[in-house]
Write a protein that holds these residues in place. Structure first.
Motif, PDB file in Angstrom:
ATOM      1  N   ILE A  21       0.164  12.036  25.297  1.00 12.65           N
ATOM      2  CA  ILE A  21       1.033  11.422  26.307  1.00 12.65           C
ATOM      3  C   ILE A  21       0.310  11.441  27.647  1.00 12.65           C
ATOM      4  O   ILE A  21      -0.214  12.477  28.057  1.00 12.65           O
ATOM      5  CB  ILE A  21       2.369  12.183  26.444  1.00 12.65           C
ATOM      6  CG1 ILE A  21       3.100  12.263  25.099  1.00 12.65           C
ATOM      7  CG2 ILE A  21       3.264  11.538  27.498  1.00 12.65           C
ATOM      8  CD1 ILE A  21       4.353  13.138  25.137  1.00 12.65           C
ATOM      9  N   ILE A  22       0.295  10.320  28.329  1.00  9.26           N
ATOM     10  CA  ILE A  22      -0.225  10.265  29.686  1.00  9.26           C
ATOM     11  C   ILE A  22       0.641   9.314  30.494  1.00  9.26           C
ATOM     12  O   ILE A  22       0.987   8.228  30.030  1.00  9.26           O
ATOM     13  CB  ILE A  22      -1.709   9.834  29.741  1.00  9.26           C
ATOM     14  CG1 ILE A  22      -2.194   9.779  31.190  1.00  9.26           C
ATOM     15  CG2 ILE A  22      -1.939   8.502  29.053  1.00  9.26           C
ATOM     16  CD1 ILE A  22      -3.696   9.606  31.334  1.00  9.26           C
ATOM     17  N   GLY A  23       1.017   9.743  31.694  1.00 10.80           N
ATOM     18  CA  GLY A  23       1.789   8.839  32.532  1.00 10.80           C
ATOM     19  C   GLY A  23       2.851   9.493  33.372  1.00 10.80           C
ATOM     20  O   GLY A  23       2.851  10.708  33.609  1.00 10.80           O
ATOM     21  N   ASP A  24       3.800   8.676  33.767  1.00  7.51           N
ATOM     22  CA  ASP A  24       4.773   9.000  34.802  1.00  7.51           C
ATOM     23  C   ASP A  24       5.990   9.741  34.252  1.00  7.51           C
ATOM     24  O   ASP A  24       7.121   9.257  34.326  1.00  7.51           O
ATOM     25  CB  ASP A  24       5.187   7.691  35.484  1.00  7.51           C
ATOM     26  CG  ASP A  24       6.100   7.906  36.673  1.00  7.51           C
ATOM     27  OD1 ASP A  24       6.023   8.985  37.295  1.00  7.51           O
ATOM     28  OD2 ASP A  24       6.887   6.989  36.983  1.00  7.51           O
ATOM     29  N   VAL A  25       5.747  10.931  33.695  1.00  4.22           N
ATOM     30  CA  VAL A  25       6.835  11.805  33.255  1.00  4.22           C
ATOM     31  C   VAL A  25       6.433  13.248  33.560  1.00  4.22           C
ATOM     32  O   VAL A  25       5.254  13.563  33.687  1.00  4.22           O
ATOM     33  CB  VAL A  25       7.139  11.662  31.746  1.00  4.22           C
ATOM     34  CG1 VAL A  25       7.747  10.312  31.432  1.00  4.22           C
ATOM     35  CG2 VAL A  25       5.893  11.912  30.905  1.00  4.22           C
ATOM     36  N   SER A  26       7.429  14.112  33.637  1.00  2.96           N
ATOM     37  CA  SER A  26       7.166  15.524  33.882  1.00  2.96           C
ATOM     38  C   SER A  26       6.930  16.246  32.557  1.00  2.96           C
ATOM     39  O   SER A  26       7.137  15.683  31.475  1.00  2.96           O
ATOM     40  CB  SER A  26       8.359  16.156  34.597  1.00  2.96           C
ATOM     41  OG  SER A  26       9.495  16.141  33.737  1.00  2.96           O
ATOM     42  N   ARG A  27       6.523  17.504  32.644  1.00  3.64           N
ATOM     43  CA  ARG A  27       6.319  18.303  31.434  1.00  3.64           C
ATOM     44  C   ARG A  27       7.609  18.430  30.632  1.00  3.64           C
ATOM     45  O   ARG A  27       7.613  18.272  29.412  1.00  3.64           O
ATOM     46  CB  ARG A  27       5.786  19.683  31.817  1.00  3.64           C
ATOM     47  CG  ARG A  27       5.790  20.747  30.715  1.00  3.64           C
ATOM     48  CD  ARG A  27       4.847  20.449  29.576  1.00  3.64           C
ATOM     49  NE  ARG A  27       4.935  21.473  28.538  1.00  3.64           N
ATOM     50  CZ  ARG A  27       4.064  22.479  28.386  1.00  3.64           C
ATOM     51  NH1 ARG A  27       3.028  22.591  29.217  1.00  3.64           N
ATOM     52  NH2 ARG A  27       4.200  23.361  27.420  1.00  3.64           N
TER      53      ARG A  27
END
Length: 435
Positions: A213-219
């Motif tokens: 996963i890579i991108g605009d979300v938090s852990r």
């Protein structure tokens, strides 16, 4: 020479700092065994995800060759109560895209979606259905089998396909890597829905999945996403091993074909993805045939002799030894000369190794071009998936440039002499000059 060394050092320093600063990979493993590799990046409102399984063509058996490919292909052709048209419509509605990946080791699906709430939820819902609840509709299966069989029949007349298939059989024999990735006409034709279900239940399991996963979300959001994508996967403890690749029986196969040009391929077992000789062979091959117009093969075969428009060599590393392959096309009347010269260039390189000047130039090219290999989220996603699937170090991308810079002429010569046997290679000439 001193200036070249300085350029390499500067490029290496800049690239290393860029990778280290921009790619903090987080790793965790779920209680069920799924491995997750996550990079948080809020620069763009985009989310990229890949889900991969140890379910490539190397998991096929001879009498069901093509089953692995068909399973992966049909995942998105009806799943979780959605038809293939409904899946397409749902993704288009939110501007999301899915792509498949398949090779000898891996099978998977990648998703790109906007990270905004509505778009992300809808796209992830579709992905979760595809991965966890494929339907393998008998009607769709019959259609896709017919399509694949028609494709095999059409391809089997083309010289490049003939060369690929014959060379693979000569190189790997009965090893699973020797199977046609898309199958044979008779094996694909005989596959039934139950075959696909059995393969899916055995190979698409939680302890064999790697999620990148890579991108605009938090852990915390990433953890929720992982749970939604894996909670309904089949459970399993199966650990499948790929047999060791044996050295092939050396030989040349000449196949008649009406094509105006001869297609020439030579091969030998090459690299595993985790291999102590990986970087010496990688850098050495850049000099031999992987560096385009500056490679030895291109200089000798094309520039000096005019025997081919292009000629190249490459390694395809897998869990076990993927192929080291040299390929070129030439006029029929030149095929034997081109083949002999190609083999001579390889023999000389294995015996003598590169020059110091060639090594400096190769390092400069590899290091200088490295930023372009990781200049987008989608490219980084591919590396995350590879790192996860093959259990490479989380610092792989940082270590890459250090390892390239550390390669010596002696290491390249030693690795090629131990690993590549020119007189033990298999070769195919499709469109050979009639005897």
């Amino acid at each position: 020479m001193q200036i070249n060394r300085l350029i390499c050092a500067v490029l290496f320093s800049v690239c290393s700092q860029w990778v280290w600063a921009s790619l903090p990979i987080q790793f965790w493993q779920t209680p069920a065994g799924a491995r997750v590799y996550f990079v948080e990046n809020h620069d763009l409102p985009i989310l990229d995800i890949s889900v991969e399984f140890a379910a490539g063509s190397g998991r096929d058996v001879i009498n069901k060759s093509g089953c692995a490919n068909l399973v992966r292909h049909m995942l998105s052709l009806g799943a979780g109560g959605l038809t293939e048209d409904q899946i397409t419509t749902a993704l288009v509605d939110v501007g999301a895209q899915i792509h498949g990946h398949f090779d000898r080791d891996r099978a998977g699906i990648s998703l790109r979606t906007l990270s905004s709430d509505r778009e992300r939820k809808q796209a992830l819902d579709v992905l979760a259905r595809i991965i966890q609840h494929p339907e393998f509709s008998p009607t769709v299966l019959a259609r896709e089998k017919a399509r694949i069989v028609a494709g095999i029949k059409e391809s089997s007349t083309k010289p490049d396909y003939i060369a690929d298939q014959e060379l693979t059989k000569m190189l790997y024999g009965d090893h699973p890597y020797g199977l046609n990735e898309i199958g044979e006409i008779d094996t694909v034709s005989s596959l039934q829905r139950q075959d696909l279900l059995d393969f899916y239940k055995s190979n698409y399991v939680t302890n064999q999945v790697v999620i990148a996963i890579i991108g605009d979300v938090s852990r915390s959001e990433a953890e929720t996403i992982v749970k939604s994508l894996t909670e309904d996967l089949p459970s399993g403890s199966r650990q499948v091993t790929i047999p060791t690749v044996q050295a092939p029986v050396a030989g040349i196969r000449r196949i008649s074909h009406p094509a105006t040009q001869s297609h020439i391929q030579l091969a030998y077992p090459g690299l595993r993805r985790i291999d102590p000789d990986y970087f010496p062979l990688l850098v050495g091959n850049h000099i031999l045939g992987g560096g385009g117009f500056v490679s030895r093969l291109m200089e000798e075969v094309r520039q000096q002799r005019g025997l081919a428009y292009s000629v190249s060599s490459y390694f395809s590393p897998f869990k076990e030894q993927g192929p080291f392959l040299i390929g070129l096309q030439t006029k029929k009347e030149q095929s034997e000369d081109a083949f002999s010269l190609t083999l001579k260039v390889l023999r000389d390189f294995v015996k003598e190794g590169p020059t110091a000047e060639e090594l400096i130039a190769a390092k400069k090219n590899i290091i200088g071009g490295f930023p372009l290999r990781i200049d987008s989220n989608s490219k980084i996603l591919g590396y995350l998936s590879m790192i996860g699937f093959y259990n490479l170090p989380l610092t792989y991308l940082d270590d890459y440039l250090t390892a390239v810079e550390a390669v010596t002429v002696e290491q390249i010569r030693d690795a090629f002499q131990r690993r590549i046997q020119p007189d033990g290679m298999v070769a195919v000439i499709v469109g050979a000059l009639d005897q």
